[in-house]
Scaffold this motif. Structure first.
Motif, PDB file in Angstrom:
ATOM      1  N   ALA A 171       0.844  -1.196   0.000  1.00  0.00           N
ATOM      2  CA  ALA A 171       0.000   0.000   0.000  1.00  0.00           C
ATOM      3  C   ALA A 171       0.880   1.247   0.000  1.00  0.00           C
ATOM      4  CB  ALA A 171      -0.911  -0.006   1.224  1.00  0.00           C
ATOM      5  N   ILE A 172       0.259   2.365  -0.290  1.00  0.00           N
ATOM      6  CA  ILE A 172       0.932   3.655  -0.208  1.00  0.00           C
ATOM      7  C   ILE A 172       0.683   4.242   1.174  1.00  0.00           C
ATOM      8  CG2 ILE A 172       1.044   6.018  -1.098  1.00  0.00           C
ATOM      9  CD1 ILE A 172       2.097   3.974  -3.047  1.00  0.00           C
ATOM     10  N   ALA A 188      -8.351   2.473  -3.514  1.00  0.00           N
ATOM     11  CA  ALA A 188      -7.084   1.974  -4.023  1.00  0.00           C
ATOM     12  C   ALA A 188      -6.550   2.864  -5.143  1.00  0.00           C
ATOM     13  CB  ALA A 188      -7.254   0.541  -4.519  1.00  0.00           C
ATOM     14  N   HIS A 190      -3.317   3.101  -8.312  1.00  0.00           N
ATOM     15  CA  HIS A 190      -2.315   2.360  -9.057  1.00  0.00           C
ATOM     16  C   HIS A 190      -0.943   2.986  -8.817  1.00  0.00           C
ATOM     17  CE1 HIS A 190      -5.835   0.792 -11.248  1.00  0.00           C
ATOM     18  NE2 HIS A 190      -5.050  -0.241 -11.504  1.00  0.00           N
ATOM     19  N   PHE A 191       0.088   2.169  -8.923  1.00  0.00           N
ATOM     20  CA  PHE A 191       1.439   2.663  -8.677  1.00  0.00           C
ATOM     21  C   PHE A 191       1.798   3.776  -9.653  1.00  0.00           C
ATOM     22  CE2 PHE A 191       6.186   1.965  -8.927  1.00  0.00           C
ATOM     23  CZ  PHE A 191       6.447   2.501  -7.672  1.00  0.00           C
ATOM     24  N   LEU A 212       9.503  -2.309  -7.099  1.00  0.00           N
ATOM     25  CA  LEU A 212       9.071  -0.953  -7.434  1.00  0.00           C
ATOM     26  C   LEU A 212       9.905  -0.356  -8.559  1.00  0.00           C
ATOM     27  CD1 LEU A 212       8.392   0.519  -3.876  1.00  0.00           C
ATOM     28  CD2 LEU A 212       6.818  -0.621  -5.443  1.00  0.00           C
ATOM     29  N   VAL A 247       5.990   2.986  -0.180  1.00  0.00           N
ATOM     30  CA  VAL A 247       5.253   1.739  -0.427  1.00  0.00           C
ATOM     31  C   VAL A 247       5.650   0.754   0.658  1.00  0.00           C
ATOM     32  CG1 VAL A 247       4.861  -0.181  -2.004  1.00  0.00           C
ATOM     33  CG2 VAL A 247       5.158   2.138  -2.904  1.00  0.00           C
ATOM     34  N   ARG A 250       0.553  -3.149   3.784  1.00  0.00           N
ATOM     35  CA  ARG A 250      -0.605  -2.558   4.458  1.00  0.00           C
ATOM     36  C   ARG A 250      -0.710  -3.052   5.894  1.00  0.00           C
ATOM     37  NH1 ARG A 250      -6.271  -3.916   1.737  1.00  0.00           N
ATOM     38  NH2 ARG A 250      -5.538  -5.988   2.318  1.00  0.00           N
ATOM     39  N   LEU A 267      -2.665  -0.459  -2.916  1.00  0.00           N
ATOM     40  CA  LEU A 267      -2.303  -0.429  -4.332  1.00  0.00           C
ATOM     41  C   LEU A 267      -3.209  -1.377  -5.104  1.00  0.00           C
ATOM     42  CD1 LEU A 267       1.597  -0.333  -4.212  1.00  0.00           C
ATOM     43  CD2 LEU A 267       0.123   1.350  -5.333  1.00  0.00           C
ATOM     44  N   ASP A 269      -2.578  -2.522  -8.139  1.00  0.00           N
ATOM     45  CA  ASP A 269      -1.816  -3.349  -9.070  1.00  0.00           C
ATOM     46  C   ASP A 269      -1.837  -4.819  -8.638  1.00  0.00           C
ATOM     47  OD1 ASP A 269      -0.149  -1.088 -10.707  1.00  0.00           O
ATOM     48  OD2 ASP A 269      -0.416  -0.547  -8.596  1.00  0.00           O
ATOM     49  N   ALA A 272       0.744  -6.181  -6.186  1.00  0.00           N
ATOM     50  CA  ALA A 272       0.757  -5.671  -4.812  1.00  0.00           C
ATOM     51  C   ALA A 272       0.352  -6.741  -3.794  1.00  0.00           C
ATOM     52  CB  ALA A 272      -0.162  -4.466  -4.685  1.00  0.00           C
TER      53      ALA A 272
END
Length: 300
Positions: A171-172, A188, A190-191, A212, A247, A250, A267, A269, A272
């Motif tokens: 997650a971010i 959510a 996307h990267f 990443l 990143v 979570r 995220l 993606d 993720a």
């Protein structure tokens, strides 16, 4: 193959650090000539001069610097071996070393190992957890330096036996005032949506950082590194200071974010979602203690 003396190596390291045979002789209660003789023997074995004599004392040559690095590694390994073997004289009947990545260590592994050790049948077992990046986890298991390893199953585990362990979701993590936190509102992202912002970066060889870097390259971009840290806790503290986004798993970020200004946005993606695997060379070769731990972890 030389029969290297650990005492010679230990004295060599001390002389390199003290830059003086006399000071080492005083600290070790030895005569200086005895140390000089041992260093000369070491130089003969290495086939190269190890010291340069200067007005301020001894300085390692280029060969000496190389030997110094290896000597410290060997002495540390010998000390670790001695500590582990000493455990058996104190009643420990099983010793299991496990190599794990930062993600695994930061999540639920400690709780799982604790529940294993708290069982009456396992009170005489000692488990050593050593954190390292995924390539070193796999290499250590292959070379027999650890009974087993736990890392992301995307690593090259060929030649090893494996069992699934836990999973997580990247997650971010962003400060609540960051544009990503305001834009996402817990949905959510996307990267590709966050590549234009500055990131907190983990070690270059860590599984997350490699992932990443590749994901950014597929978007035709490069990660914008603002701060480099060694673990997720440090990354989240940088995020809390609103210096950059990061990143992180979570599962790790949510517990940190509970009482802070950090927001956690999953995220979207496909990569993720990660699955971790327990790897080992051969189940038939594991000790009874290692087999018991393997079965316990695989059941979580």
């Amino acid at each position: 193959m030389y029969d290297l003396s650990l005492l010679n190596l230990r004295l060599f390291v001390q002389v390199c650090e003290q830059r003086s045979i006399a000071r080492v002789a005083q600290a070790e209660a030895l005569v200086a000539s005895a140390i000089s003789k041992r260093l000369a023997q070491l130089e003969h074995q290495m086939g190269a001069p190890l010291f340069i004599r200067e007005r301020r004392g001894l300085r390692p040559t280029a060969a000496g610097d190389t030997l110094l690095e290896h000597a410290r590694t060997m002495l540390a390994a010998a000390n670790h071996m001695q500590q582990e073997m000493a455990a058996y004289s104190k009643g420990v009947q099983g010793q299991v070393r496990v190599l794990v990545t930062a993600s695994v260590m930061a999540e639920s592994l400690a709780d799982h190992v604790a529940s294993f050790l708290q069982q009456p049948a396992h009170t005489s077992i000692r488990v050593t957890l050593e954190e390292c990046v995924s390539p070193d986890v796999v290499r250590g298991v292959r070379e027999g330096r650890a009974a087993m390893g736990i890392c992301w199953d995307a690593a090259d585990l060929s030649g090893l036996q494996t069992q699934p362990y836990s999973s997580d979701h990247l997650a971010i993590a962003a400060h609540k005032s960051h544009p990503i936190a305001r834009m996402a509102q817990s949905a959510a992202v996307h990267f590709s949506d966050v590549l234009d912002y500055e990131h907190v970066s983990m070690p270059a060889l860590s599984a997350v950082q490699i992932l990443l870097t590749r994901a950014a390259a597929q978007e035709g971009k490069a990660l914008r590194h603002r701060v480099h840290v060694s673990n997720f806790d440090a990354a989240l503290r940088v995020v809390q200071a609103n210096l950059a986004i990061s990143v992180v798993p979570r599962e790790v970020a949510l517990s940190f974010a509970a009482n802070t200004d950090v927001r956690v946005i999953p995220l979207a993606d496909s990569w993720a979602k990660r699955q971790f695997a327990i790897s080992y060379r051969d189940a038939a070769l594991l000790s009874s203690a290692a087999k018991a731990l393997l079965n316990h972890l695989a059941a979580q």
